[in-house]
Design a protein around this motif. Structure first.
Motif, PDB file in Angstrom:
ATOM      1  N   ASP A  58     -39.598  89.050 -56.714  1.00  0.00           N
ATOM      2  CA  ASP A  58     -39.528  89.428 -55.944  1.00  0.00           C
ATOM      3  C   ASP A  58     -40.483  89.888 -54.885  1.00  0.00           C
ATOM      4  N   VAL A  59     -41.296  90.117 -55.019  1.00  0.00           N
ATOM      5  CA  VAL A  59     -43.059  90.804 -54.397  1.00  0.00           C
ATOM      6  C   VAL A  59     -43.470  89.687 -53.773  1.00  0.00           C
ATOM      7  N   ILE A  60     -43.285  88.272 -54.599  1.00  0.00           N
ATOM      8  CA  ILE A  60     -43.904  87.037 -54.304  1.00  0.00           C
ATOM      9  C   ILE A  60     -43.667  86.863 -53.064  1.00  0.00           C
ATOM     10  N   ARG A  61     -42.192  86.836 -52.666  1.00  0.00           N
ATOM     11  CA  ARG A  61     -41.265  86.562 -51.350  1.00  0.00           C
ATOM     12  C   ARG A  61     -41.226  87.990 -50.034  1.00  0.00           C
ATOM     13  N   ILE A  62     -42.546  88.739 -50.756  1.00  0.00           N
ATOM     14  CA  ILE A  62     -42.651  89.892 -49.247  1.00  0.00           C
ATOM     15  C   ILE A  62     -42.576  89.448 -47.848  1.00  0.00           C
ATOM     16  N   PHE A  63     -41.305  89.443 -46.954  1.00  0.00           N
ATOM     17  CA  PHE A  63     -41.046  89.426 -45.568  1.00  0.00           C
ATOM     18  C   PHE A  63     -40.772  90.662 -44.394  1.00  0.00           C
ATOM     19  N   ASP A  64     -39.476  91.182 -45.195  1.00  0.00           N
ATOM     20  CA  ASP A  64     -39.391  91.954 -44.071  1.00  0.00           C
ATOM     21  C   ASP A  64     -40.378  93.117 -43.770  1.00  0.00           C
ATOM     22  N   SER A  65     -40.592  93.851 -45.355  1.00  0.00           N
ATOM     23  CA  SER A  65     -41.682  94.843 -44.760  1.00  0.00           C
ATOM     24  C   SER A  65     -43.034  94.511 -43.474  1.00  0.00           C
ATOM     25  N   LEU A  66     -43.808  93.062 -43.607  1.00  0.00           N
ATOM     26  CA  LEU A  66     -44.147  93.186 -42.293  1.00  0.00           C
ATOM     27  C   LEU A  66     -44.133  93.252 -41.158  1.00  0.00           C
ATOM     28  N   ILE A  67     -43.062  92.649 -40.732  1.00  0.00           N
ATOM     29  CA  ILE A  67     -43.201  92.811 -39.730  1.00  0.00           C
ATOM     30  C   ILE A  67     -43.429  94.290 -38.912  1.00  0.00           C
ATOM     31  N   PRO A  68     -42.179  94.873 -39.362  1.00  0.00           N
ATOM     32  CA  PRO A  68     -42.509  96.680 -38.270  1.00  0.00           C
ATOM     33  C   PRO A  68     -44.124  96.935 -39.040  1.00  0.00           C
ATOM     34  N   LEU A  69     -44.191  96.973 -39.560  1.00  0.00           N
ATOM     35  CA  LEU A  69     -45.654  97.504 -40.822  1.00  0.00           C
ATOM     36  C   LEU A  69     -47.316  96.609 -40.712  1.00  0.00           C
ATOM     37  N   SER A  70     -46.670  94.692 -40.113  1.00  0.00           N
ATOM     38  CA  SER A  70     -48.285  94.454 -39.584  1.00  0.00           C
ATOM     39  C   SER A  70     -47.865  93.802 -38.208  1.00  0.00           C
ATOM     40  N   PRO A  71     -48.056  94.168 -37.424  1.00  0.00           N
ATOM     41  CA  PRO A  71     -47.605  93.521 -36.331  1.00  0.00           C
ATOM     42  C   PRO A  71     -48.715  92.668 -36.194  1.00  0.00           C
ATOM     43  N   GLN A  72     -50.076  92.921 -36.587  1.00  0.00           N
ATOM     44  CA  GLN A  72     -50.885  91.975 -36.530  1.00  0.00           C
ATOM     45  C   GLN A  72     -51.849  91.338 -37.510  1.00  0.00           C
ATOM     46  N   ALA A  73     -50.590  90.673 -38.672  1.00  0.00           N
ATOM     47  CA  ALA A  73     -50.768  90.303 -39.253  1.00  0.00           C
ATOM     48  C   ALA A  73     -51.522  89.044 -40.267  1.00  0.00           C
ATOM     49  N   VAL A  74     -51.025  87.996 -39.504  1.00  0.00           N
ATOM     50  CA  VAL A  74     -51.817  86.827 -39.393  1.00  0.00           C
ATOM     51  C   VAL A  74     -53.683  87.385 -38.889  1.00  0.00           C
ATOM     52  N   GLY A  75     -54.142  87.916 -38.173  1.00  0.00           N
ATOM     53  CA  GLY A  75     -54.772  88.152 -37.402  1.00  0.00           C
ATOM     54  C   GLY A  75     -56.450  88.896 -38.460  1.00  0.00           C
ATOM     55  N   LEU A  76     -55.436  89.624 -39.817  1.00  0.00           N
ATOM     56  CA  LEU A  76     -55.991  91.107 -40.902  1.00  0.00           C
ATOM     57  C   LEU A  76     -56.069  90.183 -41.873  1.00  0.00           C
ATOM     58  N   GLY A  77     -55.106  88.764 -41.650  1.00  0.00           N
ATOM     59  CA  GLY A  77     -55.828  88.632 -42.937  1.00  0.00           C
ATOM     60  C   GLY A  77     -54.450  89.086 -44.081  1.00  0.00           C
ATOM     61  N   ASN A  78     -53.355  89.595 -43.532  1.00  0.00           N
ATOM     62  CA  ASN A  78     -52.347  90.124 -43.760  1.00  0.00           C
ATOM     63  C   ASN A  78     -50.710  90.071 -43.800  1.00  0.00           C
ATOM     64  N   GLU A  79     -51.336  88.033 -43.777  1.00  0.00           N
ATOM     65  CA  GLU A  79     -49.988  87.085 -43.368  1.00  0.00           C
ATOM     66  C   GLU A  79     -49.288  86.865 -45.307  1.00  0.00           C
ATOM     67  N   SER A  80     -48.283  86.887 -45.304  1.00  0.00           N
ATOM     68  CA  SER A  80     -47.213  86.979 -46.602  1.00  0.00           C
ATOM     69  C   SER A  80     -47.104  85.598 -46.718  1.00  0.00           C
ATOM     70  N   ILE A  81     -47.085  84.847 -47.859  1.00  0.00           N
ATOM     71  CA  ILE A  81     -46.230  83.072 -47.810  1.00  0.00           C
ATOM     72  C   ILE A  81     -45.485  82.884 -46.793  1.00  0.00           C
ATOM     73  N   MET A  82     -44.573  84.277 -47.241  1.00  0.00           N
ATOM     74  CA  MET A  82     -43.078  84.341 -46.190  1.00  0.00           C
ATOM     75  C   MET A  82     -43.226  84.180 -44.859  1.00  0.00           C
ATOM     76  N   LEU A  83     -44.084  85.048 -44.185  1.00  0.00           N
ATOM     77  CA  LEU A  83     -43.728  85.670 -42.886  1.00  0.00           C
ATOM     78  C   LEU A  83     -44.962  84.360 -42.387  1.00  0.00           C
ATOM     79  N   TYR A  84     -45.159  83.426 -43.016  1.00  0.00           N
ATOM     80  CA  TYR A  84     -46.693  82.089 -42.984  1.00  0.00           C
ATOM     81  C   TYR A  84     -44.965  81.342 -42.487  1.00  0.00           C
TER      82      TYR A  84
END
Lengths: 436, 291, 307
Positions: free
Chosen positions: B221-247
């Protein structure tokens, strides 16, 4: 046994709740009653019950038009449905609904930035014939011709303009007065004013701009570049301008504003800039005019009577403003199954004279000759419209923007040098152009 | 059980599962070798998508971030979930209330919980966390850049995942604790085992199966983390905090970058990664079934 | 499962673990440390209280923002004294189709729970009783399906559902969720069945029951807690599902989580409505959580998670 009975009860209970819910579905469409105006929407009643789905993001400037459409045109066999959605959602749903032969929406909100791209890919229905047919019934000639042109591509009209949205500056008149400041007209003055506000101790980060790294930041870069007199792409030679002197300068100028803004400004969309101003965290903001009326509403903020408006500053003295002129309007997607004639009357009713009048001061309507003296920001918006750089209405602008947004964010946050970033943008733009 | 009976009983479920999983999976596999837009047939491009995915440093960063997050969150939830379960196991009348409260974050849709979570840290929405922390520390806490600084952002993402996953770990371990035999515990006590020793040598080994199950579910379940990142990491790509699913979402679904072929190739690569991670569990199942 | 986790246990902070176990000590006469035990009880109560507060806080804060007047709802610094209002709830009900989203969410959750159990029960029963290779292969495949990245199945489902004209319908979403949650359902139920001795089946079959008779008349009644547990989980999974619903629905079948997610970038009054929607969506499941926790623990204990 006891447990399974209680489970059955639970399931039965939930099922009946959901059935009750379903039986209420016929109740018809709903709308923000406050901003809906009743106007005439006299289409020929279709033989079959027809549901018309409208895709339009919510903002206090767009809501009056969508709500009027819903409340005025839902009668007889027609039900108009509009679900609340944020701007990001509209962008994504537009792509999705236009992708295949069938779509979910029958009316979509569009703006001059996307019209050339969508029209060139034949995703929108040309409206010229319908416009001519209903010109007199809905006095469509009163809609500003230059705005109709902005919603046209290749000489054909693809969107019926409802309103103008222009980058406008808002500032705290109390703090400006206190510090003896005038609304800045150049970036130099903007920095100076921000510095003064910062030094006075009134505010740590006096400037708030929508610079969301995954979205609005590309509008900021575009506004700066256009202000310096360059477009994304030279229309005659079809070469991108990203490695030009102006592009480098645009980045330098934008970066020079960072010390005056919240360190997390790259997470700010327009609603968050509004929050900054509501909460007294910032004293100067530059946003599209449709977001301005919210600021002077007493129900939104205790600072509602402290805001004043002006045209945005120019990046360079004597240049065009750090501006962006956008026209919002209604379009009909190519894949709707509903009669275009019927749909067009909805659009026309929504931008009719009464509806447009009622949208003031929340919006800056596309119709000419309306009295806007009641609008607190209309004068500023007018000045902004007059001083804005001309919009680059080309089909390649949206795909180039999409390809470059991430790089722009990287350059502005300092993760990439201006030189590397502009080179990468140039390369990405060349790829887009070669695919066009 | 007879073979015929077996197939009769499993058929409806198998049809549903295979029909709805294998057919789409086959599509994804096909797409991964194509250049494709929504609503139009794709053009074969061979291994281009795979080469593109594997040479993009973004994939490496996404895998690193996702696996790192999984390890940290899983370890924390196993340990703290165990402590919580042990504490709750002692409760009397308060137990239903405590359990009910703890389950709230588990039943909330993740994306909704993450929005609520983001408001706690966003000064534009009140920033209650910074506010309270500064009240307590007299301002020493400062204003961490929760959304634009990589590590603070990782902290809130991990905190959010712990927030909604911890109840599950606690619940499973609590259920497992019910099955630990009282006699064995007593015997250990008579032997003079300290309480720590009892936990390490009696309780934990006897709920090993449960802990393994929790570990397995967390990995998946944690491997496919996705939903949480949308509000919590609006800059996920730039910060290197992009999960595989978000990618995958960013390349295959977001406007402007709709590249379904590349997204599918990353999906297929992710499946390979997951199979590797699941290998010990699969071997365990097969071994157990053979025995 | 044969994964040994003693290592993780070793890494645990010693204080609270020792504290917790001290509580389990019987009140034997050989224990001289009464005061120490009291300290430990206080500490454990503190840990539990703090955890409960932390866990419920984000939800409470969102609920609070819907109860504040708009001008102070998201004020910075936060405002703690205000005249409470229900306006966002009224607006949500009157100006949006929230009732429709809620009805969709419930319909999807109920349908997918019922169908998942109806097809999952016989499958799980068969898996628990049949020792052939097919059984192992199915179990392993189910595990792999459970672990799949959601996009690998959901994006093709989007394409397929559009091409056959079932896109944006509640039943298509329910069907997708049944399939996606079926692996978890059959694994859980299979472990429950495995706890019921096989002798019972055999005795019943000697008495003339068929396999289906055994399942229907003997097994299912015995499986009460198991079915309830599995049902609660599947219901919750469907009720809170966002990604699948976001991709497979648009206008008519939109669910509440999807609705709330499209409100994140809205401005002030609509954000308050999103908070109100969060509260309305969560209250029923909190009710379920409170009612169900007893059965969940009992049900899971009766064998489901022995692995």
């Amino acid at each position: 046994m006891h447990v399974s009975r209680s489970f059955r009860l639970l399931a039965a209970g939930l099922l009946s709740v959901s059935l009750i819910g379903l039986s209420a579905c016929g109740a018809g469409s709903r709308t923000g009653a406050e901003t809906a105006t009743k106007v005439a929407c006299d289409f020929v009643n279709p033989a079959e019950p027809t549901t018309i789905n409208v895709l339009a993001y919510n903002s206090s400037a767009v809501d009056p038009y969508s709500n009027t459409m819903v409340s005025s045109c839902t009668h007889d066999n027609v039900t108009v449905k509009h679900d609340p959605i944020d701007f990001g959602g509209q962008v994504q749903k537009t792509t999705a609904t236009l992708a295949g032969d069938t779509g979910s929406y029958d009316v979509i909100e569009t703006y001059s930035f996307v019209v050339p791209d969508l029209a060139s890919r034949e995703k929108l229905v040309p409206l010229d014939d319908l416009f001519a047919k209903y010109k007199d019934a809905y006095q469509l000639d009163d809609i500003d011709e230059s705005l109709r042109k902005a919603m046209s591509y290749d000489g054909k009209l693809y969107g019926l303009p409802m309103q103008t949205q222009v980058l406008t500056m808002v500032y705290r008149k109390d703090l400006f007065e206190k510090n003896g400041l005038q609304p800045p007209t150049t970036f130099d003055e903007l920095r100076e004013a921000s510095k003064k506000l910062q030094d006075s101790g009134d505010m740590k980060y006096p400037l708030a701009l929508p610079w969301l790294a995954s979205g609005d930041i590309s509008t900021a870069y575009k506004a700066a570049l256009n202000s310096l007199g360059k477009d994304f792409v030279d229309a005659t030679t079809k070469t991108p301008n990203f490695t030009s002197e102006e592009s480098v300068q645009a980045f330098e100028e934008l970066k020079s504003l960072l010390p005056f803004m919240d360190p997390q400004v790259t997470t700010f969309d327009q609603p968050k800039v509004q929050q900054q101003l509501y909460n007294g965290s910032a004293a100067i903001g530059i946003m599209f005019s449709g977001r301005m009326n919210d600021l002077v509403q007493q129900k939104n903020t205790k600072l509602y009577d402290k805001f004043a408006f002006a045209a945005p500053p120019a990046v360079e003295d004597g240049g065009k403003q750090y501006g962006a002129l956008s026209v919002d309007g209604w379009s009909i997607p190519f894949n709707t199954k509903i009669d275009h004639d019927l749909l067009f009357q909805l659009l026309a009713a929504s931008v009719s004279e009464d509806a447009s009048k009622a949208s003031i001061p929340a919006a800056y309507p596309a119709r000419k000759g309306l009295d806007q003296t009641a609008s607190p920001y209309a004068a500023a918006a007018k000045a902004a419209i007059d001083g804005a750089p001309p919009a680059e209405a080309q089909p390649w602008v949206p795909p180039i923007t999409a390809a470059n947004t991430e790089i722009i964010a990287q350059v502005i946050t300092g993760k990439q040098s201006v030189e590397d970033g502009t080179k990468a943008m140039q390369a990405a733009a060349e790829t887009v152009l070669s695919e066009q | 059980m007879k073979r015929r009976e077996f197939w009769l009983l499993v058929t409806p479920s198998v049809i549903v599962m295979f029909g709805f999983m294998l057919v789409p999976l086959y599509r994804t596999l096909r797409w991964s070798f194509q250049k494709v837009d929504y609503g139009s047939p794709g053009a074969e491009v061979g291994l281009t998508n795979y080469i593109g995915a594997l040479t993009d440093p973004r994939l490496g960063r996404a895998v690193l971030f996702t696996v790192g997050l999984t390890v940290v969150v899983t370890a924390f939830c196993l340990v703290f979930g165990y402590i919580l379960a042990t504490l709750i196991n002692q409760l009397g009348r308060m137990r239903p209330i405590v359990l009910g409260i703890l389950l709230i974050s588990y039943v909330l849709p993740h994306v909704v919980g993450a929005v609520a979570f983001s408001w706690l840290f966003d000064s534009n929405f009140g920033g209650i966390v910074n506010f309270l922390a500064n009240q307590l520390t007299g301002g020493a806490f400062g204003e961490p850049l929760w959304f634009t600084d990589p590590w603070p952002n990782r902290v809130i993402v991990a905190a959010n995942v712990v927030w909604f996953m911890l109840p599950f770990a606690m619940l499973m371990i609590l259920a497992g604790l019910q099955g630990v035999s009282a006699e064995t515990l007593e015997a250990a006590e008579i032997d003079g085992a300290s309480s720590l020793q009892r936990h390490l040598h009696v309780i934990i080994p006897s709920i090993r199966g449960v802990l393994g199950f929790v570990l397995l579910i967390f990995t998946m379940d944690v491997i496919r983390i996705f939903d949480s990142l949308i509000p919590l990491s609006p800059q996920a790509v730039g910060l290197g905090n992009e999960s595989i699913m978000l990618y995958i979402y960013n390349v295959a679904f977001r406007e402007g970058a709709v590249n379904l072929g590349l997204g599918s190739a990353i999906s297929v690569l992710t499946i390979v990664l997951i199979l590797i991670l699941l290998y010990p569990s699969i071997r365990g199942i097969v071994k157990e079934a053979r025995a | 499962m044969t994964i040994d986790l003693t290592q993780v246990g070793d890494a645990a902070p010693r204080g609270p673990i020792a504290a917790a176990s001290a509580l389990t000590d019987s009140d034997g006469p050989t224990r001289p440390h009464r005061s120490r035990r009291r300290t430990v009880a206080v500490i454990s109560a503190l840990v539990l209280t703090a955890t409960c507060l932390l866990m419920i806080f984000p939800f409470l804060w969102a609920a609070l923002s819907a109860a504040k007047p708009t001008d102070v709802a998201f004020a910075n610094p936060p405002v703690f004294s205000f005249a409470p209002t229900l306006q966002p709830y009224v607006d949500l009900w009157q100006t949006t189709n929230f009732y429709l989203y809620l009805a969709n969410t419930l319909t999807v959750a109920v349908i997918s729970t019922l169908v998942a159990l109806v097809i999952g029960l016989p499958c799980a029963y068969a898996l628990s009783r049949y020792g052939g290779v097919a059984s192992i292969v199915l179990l392993v495949l189910a595990l792999v399906f459970r672990a799949l990245p959601r996009f690998a199945v959901v994006l093709p489902m989007y394409e397929i559902s559009k091409s056959i004209g079932i896109y944006d319908t509640t039943y298509a979403l329910a069907a997708a969720l049944i399939a996606i949650n079926q692996p978890f359902t059959i694994w859980l139920l299979r472990n429950f069945f495995a706890e019921i001795p096989r002798e019972l089946d055999e005795a019943a079959m000697v008495d003339g029951c068929t396999r289906f008779g055994v399942l229907r008349k003997i097994m299912i009644p015995l499986m009460g807690p198991g079915i309830l547990t599995a049902g609660i989980f599947v219901f919750l999974f469907a009720f809170q599902e966002y990604l699948t619903a976001a991709v497979l629905t648009d206008v008519s079948a939109k669910t509440v989580p999807v609705f709330i997610a499209t409100q994140i970038g809205q401005n002030l009054p609509l954000l308050q409505q999103a908070s109100a929607a969060t509260v309305l969506l969560t209250l029923p499941v909190i009710g379920i959580a409170f009612v169900a926790q007893k059965y969940l623990v009992a049900g899971l204990n009766s064998g489901a998670v022995k692995g």
